[in-house]
Design an enzyme around this catalytic site. Structure first.
Site, mmCIF file in Angstrom:
data_model
loop_
_atom_site.group_PDB
_atom_site.id
_atom_site.type_symbol
_atom_site.label_atom_id
_atom_site.label_comp_id
_atom_site.label_asym_id
_atom_site.label_seq_id
_atom_site.Cartn_x
_atom_site.Cartn_y
_atom_site.Cartn_z
ATOM 1 N N LYS A 114 4.171 -10.750 -25.067
ATOM 2 C CA LYS A 114 4.514 -11.896 -25.913
ATOM 3 C C LYS A 114 5.077 -11.406 -27.245
ATOM 4 C CE LYS A 114 2.136 -15.652 -25.612
ATOM 5 N NZ LYS A 114 0.800 -16.199 -25.438
ATOM 6 N N ARG B 113 -2.538 -15.632 -30.936
ATOM 7 C CA ARG B 113 -2.296 -15.605 -29.487
ATOM 8 C C ARG B 113 -2.431 -14.197 -28.945
ATOM 9 N NH1 ARG B 113 1.119 -20.114 -28.017
ATOM 10 N NH2 ARG B 113 1.386 -21.435 -29.850
ATOM 11 N N GLY C 23 -3.119 -16.932 -18.588
ATOM 12 C CA GLY C 23 -4.321 -17.736 -18.754
ATOM 13 C C GLY C 23 -5.613 -16.947 -18.863
ATOM 14 N N MET D 34 -6.523 -14.612 -21.198
ATOM 15 C CA MET D 34 -7.093 -14.340 -22.519
ATOM 16 C C MET D 34 -6.855 -15.516 -23.447
ATOM 17 S SD MET D 34 -6.533 -10.345 -22.800
ATOM 18 C CE MET D 34 -4.836 -10.607 -22.528
ATOM 19 N N ARG E 230 9.385 -14.680 -20.976
ATOM 20 C CA ARG E 230 8.985 -13.542 -20.141
ATOM 21 C C ARG E 230 9.702 -13.651 -18.801
ATOM 22 N NH1 ARG E 230 2.860 -15.815 -19.268
ATOM 23 N NH2 ARG E 230 3.480 -17.617 -18.058
ATOM 24 N N HIS F 229 -8.883 -2.275 14.900
ATOM 25 C CA HIS F 229 -8.055 -2.641 16.039
ATOM 26 C C HIS F 229 -7.355 -3.972 15.788
ATOM 27 C CE1 HIS F 229 -7.453 -4.552 20.020
ATOM 28 N NE2 HIS F 229 -6.948 -3.359 20.292
ATOM 29 N N ARG G 159 2.226 3.609 21.177
ATOM 30 C CA ARG G 159 0.848 3.946 21.580
ATOM 31 C C ARG G 159 0.689 3.574 23.040
ATOM 32 N NH1 ARG G 159 -0.316 1.648 16.065
ATOM 33 N NH2 ARG G 159 -1.648 3.101 14.941
ATOM 34 N N ARG H 183 3.560 8.575 22.251
ATOM 35 C CA ARG H 183 2.334 9.343 22.066
ATOM 36 C C ARG H 183 1.480 9.266 23.324
ATOM 37 N NH1 ARG H 183 -1.908 7.493 17.747
ATOM 38 N NH2 ARG H 183 -2.449 6.020 19.390
ATOM 39 N N GLU I 61 -3.083 14.629 11.856
ATOM 40 C CA GLU I 61 -4.025 13.602 11.431
ATOM 41 C C GLU I 61 -5.435 14.138 11.212
ATOM 42 O OE1 GLU I 61 -4.038 10.464 14.396
ATOM 43 O OE2 GLU I 61 -3.830 11.875 16.043
ATOM 44 N N SER J 260 4.240 14.209 12.985
ATOM 45 C CA SER J 260 4.177 12.831 12.496
ATOM 46 C C SER J 260 2.783 12.619 11.903
ATOM 47 C CB SER J 260 4.428 11.851 13.645
ATOM 48 O OG SER J 260 4.295 10.524 13.176
ATOM 49 N N GLY K 255 -0.427 11.054 10.996
ATOM 50 C CA GLY K 255 -1.259 9.904 11.378
ATOM 51 C C GLY K 255 -2.244 9.677 10.242
ATOM 52 N N THR K 256 -1.786 8.948 9.243
ATOM 53 C CA THR K 256 -2.582 8.855 8.018
ATOM 54 C C THR K 256 -3.794 7.939 8.160
ATOM 55 O OG1 THR K 256 -0.907 7.319 7.272
ATOM 56 C CG2 THR K 256 -0.837 9.546 6.356
ATOM 57 N N ASN K 257 -3.881 7.181 9.269
ATOM 58 C CA ASN K 257 -5.110 6.407 9.480
ATOM 59 C C ASN K 257 -6.261 7.374 9.745
ATOM 60 O OD1 ASN K 257 -3.406 4.190 9.409
ATOM 61 N ND2 ASN K 257 -3.228 4.096 11.645
ATOM 62 N N ASP K 258 -6.040 8.251 10.723
ATOM 63 C CA ASP K 258 -7.094 9.221 11.030
ATOM 64 C C ASP K 258 -7.221 10.268 9.935
ATOM 65 O OD1 ASP K 258 -8.563 8.694 13.440
ATOM 66 O OD2 ASP K 258 -6.637 8.771 14.474
ATOM 67 N N CYS L 128 3.414 7.854 10.762
ATOM 68 C CA CYS L 128 3.298 6.665 11.596
ATOM 69 C C CYS L 128 1.964 5.952 11.389
ATOM 70 C CB CYS L 128 3.503 7.001 13.070
ATOM 71 S SG CYS L 128 2.265 8.143 13.709
ATOM 72 N N TYR M 40 11.382 10.371 7.941
ATOM 73 C CA TYR M 40 11.292 8.930 8.214
ATOM 74 C C TYR M 40 9.879 8.414 7.988
ATOM 75 C CZ TYR M 40 9.060 10.175 12.635
ATOM 76 O OH TYR M 40 8.197 10.668 13.568
HETATM 77 C C1 PEP Z 1 -3.079 7.371 12.757
HETATM 78 O O1 PEP Z 1 -4.169 7.874 12.971
HETATM 79 O O2 PEP Z 1 -2.587 7.253 11.615
HETATM 80 C C2 PEP Z 1 -2.256 6.852 13.859
HETATM 81 C C3 PEP Z 1 -1.031 6.427 13.655
HETATM 82 O O3 PEP Z 1 -2.822 6.778 15.071
HETATM 83 P P1 PEP Z 1 -3.918 5.687 15.501
HETATM 84 O O4 PEP Z 1 -3.938 4.639 14.419
HETATM 85 O O5 PEP Z 1 -3.460 5.151 16.799
HETATM 86 O O6 PEP Z 1 -5.159 6.502 15.582
HETATM 87 MG MG MG Z 2 -4.656 8.491 14.952
#
Ligand code: PEP
Ligand code: MG
Length: 870
Positions: free
Chosen positions: A24, A94, A103, A105, A338, A454, A560, A616, A730, A749, A751-754, A817, A837
């Site tokens: 502001k 103000r 809103g 503060m 703003r 899942h 998958r 995979r 992963e 690749s 596998g950033t989940n695991d 992935c 990628y």
């Molecule tokens: C992961 O682990 O990031 C992955 C892509 O494989 P999944 O989720 O199937 O374990």
């Molecule tokens: Mg995995």
């Protein structure tokens, strides 16, 4: 004056921008210096607020004197004196942080009035009603903000008085009525605070400044900052602004306006106006304002001036503005400008229009769309004009909204869904077994599980709404009812979920359809010209693959194969394979699966002709394909389920460990892949670009053996088919020993989940419903690491893997992935890492394209980073 300075007048340059002056304050200073009509005033900087906070909540030394000096300058400019009984200078105080927190503060108006000055004000303005109205507002706001008196104490008196006088509106109360109200308000103040309303203007100001600093730490402001990821140590600035009065009579008023329609982006003035009122009447919704167009008839000169000012502001800021203004006796004053909050549709339309109008470059247009917001365009949303009440909240696991009848199991979901009913599948959690129900459901709600559960992963892949990990939900499967907190609902009752916010609502809420349009395509196209990262999709079916292509995917980064094992006609054969007591039995079942898998792969290669497809091999633990123990059909199955049971299945017999233990499974899959590739090549005259990927590799030796198996089967089956053989990265060990693993791999690749699960030791199935929620609420972690990549931990492991992998093979192909591949900040990080990628669910492909383009633009320095990655 102290050095550094804590106070700047609006008409003097500070060079500190919004970080120092707040949004502001910097807006008011910039407008003043452009010659836009703005009341005079000064800003006490965020530095002062930070000093106050770190000083044990004491105003920093010298601040009082500095304020006095600027107040004196303000008195000179306005020709009035603060605290003067005859013709007082009045100011508003103000808040204004660097990042807009609408809103959250506090603001106090009409400071400088007291029992005497109110009479002086009445005399010089010849308007006693206005003077009294201003004073009663000061007592109320000051009482609430500075001394914490509950708003309802004042509101109730106002309501009672209107009732007694038989009037509906505040403006219908007379000067005498308001004088009476002032008396009552002062009494309330004294009762609550234990002393009279302060009559000394400077004391009012000092305490008001302190209260605004304090409001930075108010619980609601803390919650807001946590929700929007705003740092706690930014602090707020305080603006002391000469009062201009919209409540002076019919030639006065106040309003808010947008330079373009904030919901559609259409050009034109949009806003609201309220005659004879002060700003908080509009903001607080106490009186119903009129459309801005009405101002043209009532105050034509000020309206013309408003149009011209808004045009200048858009030109100056080169962005859509949201302003607050006041008209005092036909004179227009801007109180705030703003960058306007807007829907995704409006962002996209306004950006394309502004490029056509020559206001911004194409690069600017690409940089200023928030990729996270694109979800809004690609999914149905709750109608923003509808009303609803949120019954419970869970994780916003997959965007979009859906209404439907509650169903409690996948079979019912399938049956009713196929019969054309809209159903919401409500489960404790889903398993691969539920896939047929998920396919038919309009949306999914689970009590357990997080962003990579899942239900969440499958829903995102299908582009369906999902709210996961909804703590307040419990299910009584025998009674066929669910409880949402205190409320009990039966199967068949209607429920609405909003997967974009995690809201669960009882009953039906109207939806607005997705709004994919040419403007979005235009912007994505402009972005693609700069993007270096390729964007692929995670897709398991030809339909998903086709959808992904429509959204601009440049290949499949993760197919998958287990999802194919779940289809109705496959599951019994898969179970036969798992139940077999020896290799021969397994091979017999696998022979039946082979043609089915081959036809799946053929269809996917066909849909992605000319583009790479990463397939995979089987990953999940085998017990996931069997029913729960209590539903086993016989003793043999029961004993097999028990045999396969593990305490930590996610760390158990899964991934390449399956392939090493039962090589015939992977042999069948490789055979199906190369046969399908051969068949498609023969049909199309063009070979598909096949990439075979092995999951959960930790040791070079694992991949060496799996590569050997792959090569042997491919050689024997279809020696002419070309393919790449690579691995998921992963597990932390795979990152650390990536130089060795790269010896066996054509590509990695991530596998950033695991990898997140194993690097942090956070179960991807349980953490989000349990301690992680607490961590996020309590600020131990700022972001859910399953949603936004933990750049400093998991990201560092990835960096190690990239460096070591490429030290063995400089041309090693690298991608991601995991779910992070579709999250804007994580995409920016992948760009920085130099991956080739990212791969994400089809519906997130557009936002990944945009995020990748923004990362490239930011790196090239073509534009300041405006996207979510910044
Ligand atoms: C992961 O682990 O990031 C992955 C892509 O494989 P999944 O989720 O199937 O374990
Ligand atoms: Mg995995």
């Amino acid at each position: 004056m102290p050095d550094p300075r804590f106070v700047y007048d609006f008409d003097e340059p500070s060079h500190g921008g919004r970080e120092l002056l707040g949004g502001k304050g910097s807006g008011l200073a910039e407008m003043t210096q452009m010659g836009v009509p703005v009341p005079a005033g000064f800003t006490i900087t965020t530095d002062a607020c930070r000093a106050y906070m770190s000083n044990g909540k004491a105003l920093p030394e010298g601040l009082d004197e500095e304020i006095d000096a600027h107040l004196a300058a303000l008195e000179n400019k306005t020709g009035k004196r603060f605290g003067d009984a005859a013709d007082p200078l009045l100011v508003s105080v103000r808040s204004g942080a660097a990042v807009s927190m609408p809103g959250m503060m506090d603001t106090i108006l009409n400071l400088g009035l007291n029992d005497e000055a109110v009479q002086g004000l009445a005399r010089v303005t010849g308007n006693e009603r206005f003077a009294n109205d201003s004073y009663r507002r000061l007592i109320q706001m000051y009482g609430e903000v500075v001394d914490g008196i509950a708003a309802h104490r004042f509101e109730q008196e106002l309501t009672d008085l209107k009732e007694m006088r038989g009037v509906a509106q505040d403006v219908d109360l007379s000067a005498a009525d308001l004088a009476e109200l002032i008396g009552t308000y002062k009494q309330i103040y004294e009762e609550e605070v234990g002393s009279g309303f302060p009559q000394d203007a400077r004391e009012q100001l000092r305490r008001a400044v302190r209260a605004v600093f304090e409001s930075w730490d108010a619980p609601r402001a803390q919650v807001y900052r946590r929700t929007y990821g705003i740092a706690d140590d930014l602090g707020t600035a305080v603006n002391v602004v000469q009062m201009v009065f919209g409540n002076k009579g019919d030639e006065s008023g106040t309003g808010v306006a947008f330079t373009r329609d904030p919901s559609t982006g259409e050009p034109g003035l949009y806003g609201e106006f309220l005659a004879n009122a002060q700003g908080e009447d509009v903001v607080a919704g106490i009186r119903t304002p009129q459309p801005l167009a009405r101002m043209e008839q009532k105050l034509p000169r000020a309206f013309e001036q408003l149009l011209e000012t808004m045009r200048r502001l858009e030109e100056h800021y080169r962005d859509m503005q949201d302003i607050e203004f006041t008209v005092e006796d036909n004179e227009l004053y801007l109180l705030q400008t703003r960058s306007a909050k807007r829907t995704a549709a409006a962002s996209v339309k306004a950006a394309v229009d502004m490029v056509e109008e020559g206001l911004i470059s194409r690069e600017d247009a690409v940089a200023r769309i928030d990729p996270g917001q694109l979800d809004q365009l690609l999914h149905p949303m709750l109608d923003p004009t509808a009303e609803w009440e949120v019954a419970a909240k869970g994780l916003n696991a997959s965007p979009g909204a859906a209404s439907g009848k509650i169903v409690l199991d996948a079979d019912t979901a399938e049956q009713r869904g196929k019969a054309g009913e809209k159903v919401i599948l409500v489960r404790w959690e889903t398993t691969p077994d539920d896939i047929h129900g998920l396919i038919q459901a309009a949306g999914i709600l689970t009590a357990h599980g997080g962003m990579t559960s899942h239900a969440a992963v499958v829903a995102r892949g299908m582009g369906k709404p999902c709210v996961a990990g909804c703590d307040a939900l419990s299910i009584d499967i025998d009674a066929r009812t669910i409880a949402l907190g205190d409320e009990t609902l039966s199967e068949g009752d209607v429920l609405t979920i909003d997967g974009g916010t995690g809201a669960v609502i009882v009953g039906e809420v109207p939806l607005v359809p997705p709004q994919v349009n040419d403007d979005l395509e235009t912007i994505l196209g402009w972005g693609d010209e700069h993007r270096r990262l390729k964007v692929r999709a995670n897709a398991d079916t030809p339909e998903d693959a086709a959808k992904a292509r429509e959204f601009g995917a440049q290949g499949i980064g993760l197919c998958r194969t287990e999802h194919m094992f779940m289809a109705d006609d496959r599951l019994p054969v898969v179970r036969e394979m798992i139940m077999a007591s020896n290799e021969e039995g397994r091979r017999a079942a696998l022979d039946k699966l082979l043609p089915m898998q081959q036809s799946d792969f053929e269809a996917i290669f066909q849909a992605m002709a000319g583009l790479p497809v990463t397939i995979r091999l089987l990953d999940p633990p085998l017990h996931e394909f069997l029913p729960p123990l209590e539903q086993a059909k016989d003793e043999r199955m029961r004993s097999r389920i028990k045999q396969l049971q593990e305490s930590n299945p996610m760390l158990g017999t899964r991934g390449c460990r399956l392939g090493l233990q039962w090589p015939e499974i992977y042999e069948m899959q490789v055979r199906a892949i190369v046969r399908a590739a051969g068949a498609v090549e023969e049909r199309n005259g063009e070979a598909p670009l096949v990439e075979i990927m092995h999951p959960l590799v930790a040791f070079e030796e694992e991949l060496r053996r799996m590569r050997e198996l792959t090569v042997q089967v491919a050689e024997q089956e279809a020696p002419e088919v070309e393919y790449l053989c690579g691995t998921m990265i992963e597990l932390p060990r795979a990152c650390i020993r990536a130089d060795e693993i790269a010896e066996q791999a054509d590509f990695f690749s991530f596998g950033t989940n695991d990898l997140t699960q194993t690097a942090l030791g956070f179960s991807r199935d349980d953490a989000e419903g349990k301690f992680l929620t607490h961590y996020l609420e309590d600020g131990v972690l700022e972001k859910n690491p399953f949603e936004t990549l933990d750049v400093s931990g998991v990201g560092d492991l990835m960096r190690i893997a990239v460096d070591r992998g490429r030290s063995t093979k400089p041309d090693l192909k690298l991608g991601i992935c995991g779910e992070h591949g579709g999250e804007p900040k994580s995409v920016a990080f992948c760009h920085e890492l130099g991956l080739d990628y990212v791969s994400c669910s089809p519906y997130r492909v557009p936002l990944a394209r945009l995020a990748a383009a923004q990362a490239a633009l930011a790196e090239s320095g073509a534009v300041a980073y405006a996207g979510a990655g910044g």
